[in-house]
Design a protein around this motif. Structure first.
Motif, PDB file in Angstrom:
ATOM      1  N   SER A  18       0.845  -1.200   0.000  1.00 21.85           N
ATOM      2  CA  SER A  18       0.000   0.000   0.000  1.00 21.85           C
ATOM      3  C   SER A  18       0.875   1.242   0.000  1.00 21.85           C
ATOM      4  N   GLN A  50      -2.508   5.020   2.409  1.00 14.80           N
ATOM      5  CA  GLN A  50      -2.912   3.863   3.214  1.00 14.80           C
ATOM      6  C   GLN A  50      -4.054   3.067   2.578  1.00 14.80           C
ATOM      7  N   GLN A  51      -4.231   3.188   1.256  1.00 17.40           N
ATOM      8  CA  GLN A  51      -5.261   2.414   0.570  1.00 17.40           C
ATOM      9  C   GLN A  51      -4.831   0.947   0.527  1.00 17.40           C
ATOM     10  N   LEU A  52      -5.698   0.041   0.916  1.00 17.90           N
ATOM     11  CA  LEU A  52      -5.386  -1.378   0.858  1.00 17.90           C
ATOM     12  C   LEU A  52      -5.294  -1.829  -0.598  1.00 17.90           C
ATOM     13  N   SER A 101      -5.774  -4.259  -3.968  1.00 21.67           N
ATOM     14  CA  SER A 101      -6.929  -4.902  -4.572  1.00 21.67           C
ATOM     15  C   SER A 101      -6.516  -6.138  -5.379  1.00 21.67           C
ATOM     16  N   THR A 118      -7.515  -8.295  -1.869  1.00 22.31           N
ATOM     17  CA  THR A 118      -8.473  -7.507  -1.103  1.00 22.31           C
ATOM     18  C   THR A 118      -8.167  -7.574   0.394  1.00 22.31           C
ATOM     19  N   GLY A 119      -8.035  -6.404   1.003  1.00 18.25           N
ATOM     20  CA  GLY A 119      -7.807  -6.303   2.440  1.00 18.25           C
ATOM     21  C   GLY A 119      -6.349  -6.424   2.860  1.00 18.25           C
ATOM     22  N   MET A 120      -5.453  -6.636   1.915  1.00 21.86           N
ATOM     23  CA  MET A 120      -4.038  -6.776   2.263  1.00 21.86           C
ATOM     24  C   MET A 120      -3.314  -5.446   2.062  1.00 21.86           C
ATOM     25  N   SER A 121      -2.277  -5.218   2.869  1.00 22.80           N
ATOM     26  CA  SER A 121      -1.478  -4.006   2.715  1.00 22.80           C
ATOM     27  C   SER A 121      -0.118  -4.295   2.082  1.00 22.80           C
ATOM     28  N   GLU A 122       0.290  -5.571   2.051  1.00 20.51           N
ATOM     29  CA  GLU A 122       1.531  -5.941   1.367  1.00 20.51           C
ATOM     30  C   GLU A 122       1.477  -7.408   0.962  1.00 20.51           C
ATOM     31  N   ASP A 168      -4.718  -0.763  -6.215  1.00 15.96           N
ATOM     32  CA  ASP A 168      -5.220  -0.629  -4.845  1.00 15.96           C
ATOM     33  C   ASP A 168      -6.730  -0.394  -4.857  1.00 15.96           C
TER      34      ASP A 168
END
Length: 136
Positions: A60, A65-67, A69, A86-90, A118
């Protein structure tokens, strides 16, 4: 009275400036090519009948700070992988491609491309261009 008016204007100005969001010049998520022993890098030369390990790190954007996609990986324009993030940051993606003689169209060069998207729809791309040695 003038001092009170000036103080009030200063207070309102400071409050206004403090509430401003910083400018985000690069809102897209980050993507990088994995390095290290065994991973191919951009502009590497590889031989036919060789396993080529490659990978990408995606994350992200630290400001937005957008999660994440999705991550889409293509090899020579053909979809190789599509991953729902979806819902992951890395995320780290690794894979291997094997160049064989039946893939005549890629002898000379090959391109491995990854596109991360994202949740806000922002995208970023990384590409590994390889030179493929023809058979002897």
């Amino acid at each position: 009275m003038k001092k009170l008016a000036l103080s009030l204007v200063c207070f309102v100005s400071v409050a206004f400036l403090a509430s401003c969001q910083p400018d985000i010049t690069n809102p897209e998520p980050s993507i990088s090519i994995l390095t290290g022993d065994g991973y191919v890098q951009n502009n590497d030369v590889v031989d036919i009948a060789t396993y080529c390990k490659f990978g990408f790190n995606v994350a992200s954007n630290s400001q937005t700070q957008q999660l994440l996609s999705t991550l889409t990986v293509t090899v020579d324009g053909n979809q190789w992988a599509y991953i729902d993030l979806t819902g992951m940051s890395e995320f780290s993606y690794t894979d291997t491609v094997f160049y064989t003689l039946d893939r005549d169209s890629i002898i000379g060069e090959s391109s491995i491309k990854a596109v991360v998207t994202d949740a806000a729809g922002q995208t970023n791309t990384a590409t590994i261009n390889l030179q493929i040695n023809p058979p002897e």
